[in-house]
Design an enzyme around this catalytic site. Structure first.
Site, PDB file in Angstrom:
ATOM      1  N   ARG A   9       0.816  -1.217   0.000  1.00 26.56           N
ATOM      2  CA  ARG A   9       0.000   0.000   0.000  1.00 26.56           C
ATOM      3  C   ARG A   9       0.856   1.277   0.000  1.00 26.56           C
ATOM      4  NH1 ARG A   9      -2.190  -3.348  -1.216  1.00 26.56           N
ATOM      5  NH2 ARG A   9      -4.152  -4.276  -0.637  1.00 26.56           N
TER       6      ARG A   9
ATOM      7  N   SER B 279     -11.171  -0.229   2.268  1.00 26.53           N
ATOM      8  CA  SER B 279     -10.613  -0.500   3.601  1.00 26.53           C
ATOM      9  C   SER B 279     -10.122   0.814   4.213  1.00 26.53           C
ATOM     10  CB  SER B 279      -9.439  -1.473   3.512  1.00 26.53           C
ATOM     11  OG  SER B 279      -9.905  -2.700   3.011  1.00 26.53           O
TER      12      SER B 279
ATOM     13  N   GLU C  17      -5.891   4.304   5.754  1.00 22.42           N
ATOM     14  CA  GLU C  17      -5.482   4.083   4.365  1.00 22.42           C
ATOM     15  C   GLU C  17      -5.884   5.245   3.439  1.00 22.42           C
ATOM     16  OE1 GLU C  17      -5.816  -0.020   2.690  1.00 22.42           O
ATOM     17  OE2 GLU C  17      -6.683   1.002   0.969  1.00 22.42           O
TER      18      GLU C  17
HETATM   19  C1  LIG Z   1     -15.596   0.001  -2.508  1.00 15.68           C
HETATM   20  C2  LIG Z   1     -14.101   0.190  -2.568  1.00 15.68           C
HETATM   21  C3  LIG Z   1     -13.260  -0.906  -2.669  1.00 15.68           C
HETATM   22  C4  LIG Z   1     -11.869  -0.738  -2.727  1.00 15.68           C
HETATM   23  N1  LIG Z   1     -11.072  -1.847  -2.806  1.00 15.68           N
HETATM   24  C5  LIG Z   1      -9.718  -1.708  -2.844  1.00 15.68           C
HETATM   25  C6  LIG Z   1      -8.870  -2.872  -2.892  1.00 15.68           C
HETATM   26  O1  LIG Z   1      -9.343  -4.001  -2.945  1.00 15.68           O
HETATM   27  N2  LIG Z   1      -7.539  -2.675  -2.889  1.00 15.68           N
HETATM   28  C7  LIG Z   1      -6.969  -1.437  -2.867  1.00 15.68           C
HETATM   29  O2  LIG Z   1      -5.733  -1.343  -2.866  1.00 15.68           O
HETATM   30  N3  LIG Z   1      -7.748  -0.316  -2.808  1.00 15.68           N
HETATM   31  C8  LIG Z   1      -9.107  -0.427  -2.802  1.00 15.68           C
HETATM   32  N4  LIG Z   1      -9.898   0.683  -2.740  1.00 15.68           N
HETATM   33  C9  LIG Z   1      -9.274   2.024  -2.675  1.00 15.68           C
HETATM   34  C10 LIG Z   1      -9.204   2.760  -4.036  1.00 15.68           C
HETATM   35  O3  LIG Z   1     -10.144   2.252  -4.939  1.00 15.68           O
HETATM   36  C11 LIG Z   1      -7.831   2.684  -4.665  1.00 15.68           C
HETATM   37  O4  LIG Z   1      -6.851   3.181  -3.802  1.00 15.68           O
HETATM   38  C12 LIG Z   1      -7.759   3.449  -6.008  1.00 15.68           C
HETATM   39  O5  LIG Z   1      -6.612   3.069  -6.719  1.00 15.68           O
HETATM   40  C13 LIG Z   1      -7.766   4.965  -5.826  1.00 15.68           C
HETATM   41  O6  LIG Z   1      -7.759   5.557  -7.115  1.00 15.68           O
HETATM   42  P1  LIG Z   1      -8.514   6.907  -7.395  1.00 15.68           P
HETATM   43  O7  LIG Z   1      -8.300   7.235  -8.830  1.00 15.68           O
HETATM   44  O8  LIG Z   1      -9.938   6.809  -6.962  1.00 15.68           O
HETATM   45  O9  LIG Z   1      -7.713   7.908  -6.470  1.00 15.68           O
HETATM   46  P2  LIG Z   1      -8.266   9.144  -5.612  1.00 15.68           P
HETATM   47  O10 LIG Z   1      -9.115   8.631  -4.507  1.00 15.68           O
HETATM   48  O11 LIG Z   1      -8.850  10.166  -6.500  1.00 15.68           O
HETATM   49  O12 LIG Z   1      -6.900   9.697  -4.994  1.00 15.68           O
HETATM   50  C14 LIG Z   1      -6.208   8.979  -3.997  1.00 15.68           C
HETATM   51  C15 LIG Z   1      -4.785   9.538  -3.901  1.00 15.68           C
HETATM   52  O13 LIG Z   1      -4.075   9.236  -5.096  1.00 15.68           O
HETATM   53  C16 LIG Z   1      -3.627  10.444  -5.717  1.00 15.68           C
HETATM   54  N5  LIG Z   1      -3.770  10.277  -7.164  1.00 15.68           N
HETATM   55  C17 LIG Z   1      -4.849   9.776  -7.836  1.00 15.68           C
HETATM   56  N6  LIG Z   1      -4.605   9.805  -9.146  1.00 15.68           N
HETATM   57  C18 LIG Z   1      -3.352  10.307  -9.304  1.00 15.68           C
HETATM   58  C19 LIG Z   1      -2.545  10.614 -10.432  1.00 15.68           C
HETATM   59  N7  LIG Z   1      -2.952  10.406 -11.676  1.00 15.68           N
HETATM   60  N8  LIG Z   1      -1.308  11.149 -10.197  1.00 15.68           N
HETATM   61  C20 LIG Z   1      -0.863  11.387  -8.950  1.00 15.68           C
HETATM   62  N9  LIG Z   1      -1.599  11.142  -7.848  1.00 15.68           N
HETATM   63  C21 LIG Z   1      -2.833  10.609  -8.032  1.00 15.68           C
HETATM   64  C22 LIG Z   1      -4.509  11.535  -5.180  1.00 15.68           C
HETATM   65  O14 LIG Z   1      -3.866  12.803  -5.226  1.00 15.68           O
HETATM   66  C23 LIG Z   1      -4.733  11.052  -3.754  1.00 15.68           C
HETATM   67  O15 LIG Z   1      -3.628  11.406  -2.963  1.00 15.68           O
HETATM   68  C24 LIG Z   1     -11.304   0.552  -2.688  1.00 15.68           C
HETATM   69  C25 LIG Z   1     -12.161   1.670  -2.582  1.00 15.68           C
HETATM   70  C26 LIG Z   1     -13.538   1.490  -2.525  1.00 15.68           C
HETATM   71  C27 LIG Z   1     -14.431   2.672  -2.428  1.00 15.68           C
END
Ligand SMILES: Cc1cc2nc3c(=O)[nH]c(=O)nc-3n(C[C@H](O)[C@H](O)[C@H](O)COP(=O)(O)OP(=O)(O)OC[C@H]3O[C@@H](n4cnc5c(N)ncnc54)[C@H](O)[C@@H]3O)c2cc1C
Length: 349
Positions: A166, A243, A344
């Site tokens: 992570r 999580s 997280e």
């Molecule tokens: C129902 C649910 C289930 C999930 N299951 C999992 C799982 O099984 N495993 C897991 O690891 N995670 C899980 N997650 C967490 C999440 O989906 C992941 O961490 C996902 O990769 C976040 O991506 P995002 O584009 O939504 O990022 P955001 O939520 O928009 O951003 C999160 C962080 O990443 C940064 N960021 C995003 N995009 C970029 C970019 N292009 N460049 C630089 N920084 C960036 C943002 O600035 C911020 O700091 C889950 C979430 C939910 C709601």
């Protein structure tokens, strides 16, 4: 914004752009569909002296009730390019789950167990997403990003990204420095699915021959749906950031104390090796043994009824509601086990 190619909006509500559905507005908001727009947005924010926050799919994010006083730039760079032999170059604004669907349909293995994870492709390297026996870093070759310090686009190798559980360069030492615009993956063309995880092995126990990648991705989505870990409109258990707590890594010498706290023996404590002298403990197990079970909480923020690790917005929850619940759980687990849990999701504002 001065550049006509990058329309700027003001006071844009952020809650609808997150899976938690919590938080106030962004003072300034723009979308980047090209690398030029990324560079232009960074330059604009610097010229105005405002902070810039990069938003992906908002699925790992908890926004403060007051919102964010700077510029929120949402990543929208699109494109999935198949370069042959299982190599894909993908725009950071693509949906991660959409890319997984495309990869398994093309019979390319390596990310089938990561089906159903919400958010953008660019968000996956940030916390090295993982689930059901796979981590995205296993298939990443390189990450293209705008380096806000050097004010230039750079291609970072997998080694330079320093992936671990992570974590990566992007959410530790260099937090906020890089804006990921594209990710290059090496998948296994014609490869077999990974069936490391117990739930998946059980699901396919009678499968002959080996299940297809498409079937494994579908099974993962089903398992996730049952746990409220798949985004399904109208399901309050998935109004979360997934999580909420990381699985803590602790010294193995702590295990007897953890066992004692639950009146058991070391063999009763679930754990995995996590580097020299350390073990990783399931945070869900710690929560449950400390009394924080599925459905816990009386207010608008509570623990999911189907997944102990997910804090959810049951309707109308505020940042403060989630923060109170978080503090209560962290304190409860620390009193019981002497272990301090880490959050997280990213907090904005
Ligand atoms: C129902 C649910 C289930 C999930 N299951 C999992 C799982 O099984 N495993 C897991 O690891 N995670 C899980 N997650 C967490 C999440 O989906 C992941 O961490 C996902 O990769 C976040 O991506 P995002 O584009 O939504 O990022 P955001 O939520 O928009 O951003 C999160 C962080 O990443 C940064 N960021 C995003 N995009 C970029 C970019 N292009 N460049 C630089 N920084 C960036 C943002 O600035 C911020 O700091 C889950 C979430 C939910 C709601």
């Amino acid at each position: 914004m001065t550049s006509a190619s990058l329309p700027l909006r003001e006071d844009v509500p952020l809650a609808p752009l997150t899976t938690f559905r919590i938080g106030g507005p962004a003072r300034y908001f723009a979308e980047a569909t090209t690398e030029q727009e990324v560079a232009a947005a960074v330059a604009w924010a610097e010229a105005q002296g405002v902070e810039l926050f990069l938003l992906g799919g908002g699925s790992n994010l908890l926004v403060h009730d007051e919102g964010f006083a700077g510029l929120v730039l949402q990543m929208k760079i699109a494109g999935i390019e198949a370069l042959g032999d299982g190599v894909f170059e993908v725009g950071a604004g693509e949906s991660w789950d959409g890319f997984v669907a495309r990869a398994v349909a093309a019979e390319c293995a390596g990310i089938e167990c990561l089906a159903g994870i919400p958010g953008s492709v660019g968000g996956t390297p940030v916390q090295n997403v993982g689930a059901y026996g796979q981590e995205v870093s296993e298939t990443i070759v390189s990450v293209r990003a705008f380096d806000r310090q050097a004010k230039a686009f750079v291609d970072l190798s997998k080694q330079e990204c320093r992936f671990r559980y992570r974590a990566s360069l992007f959410n530790t030492d260099a937090r906020g420095r890089y804006i990921v615009t594209r990710v290059r993956f090496q998948l296994r063309a014609g490869g077999v699915p990974t069936l490391r995880y117990a739930d998946l092995q059980k699901h396919f126990a009678d499968a002959h021959p080996t299940p297809s990648l498409v079937a494994v991705a579908a099974a993962v989505r089903e398992i996730r749906r049952a746990k409220g870990m798949l985004i399904v409109e109208g399901d309050p258990d998935c109004r979360s950031a997934g999580s909420f707590f990381k699985n803590p890594v602790v010294a193995a010498s702590l295990l007897p104390e953890v066992a004692k706290a639950v009146g058991g023996e070391v063999k009763d404590v679930p754990s995995w090796p996590a580097g020299e002298g350390c073990v990783k403990l399931p945070a869900a197990w710690l929560l449950e043994r400390a009394g924080f079970v599925k459905g816990y909480g009386v207010g608008p923020a509570g623990i999911s009824t189907r997944h102990t690790l997910a804090l959810t917005n049951r309707g109308g929850a505020t940042f403060a509601d989630v923060e109170h619940l978080e503090e209560e759980i962290v304190a409860g687990v620390e009193i019981r086990f002497g272990i301090r849990l880490e959050r997280e999701p990213v907090v904005l504002g």
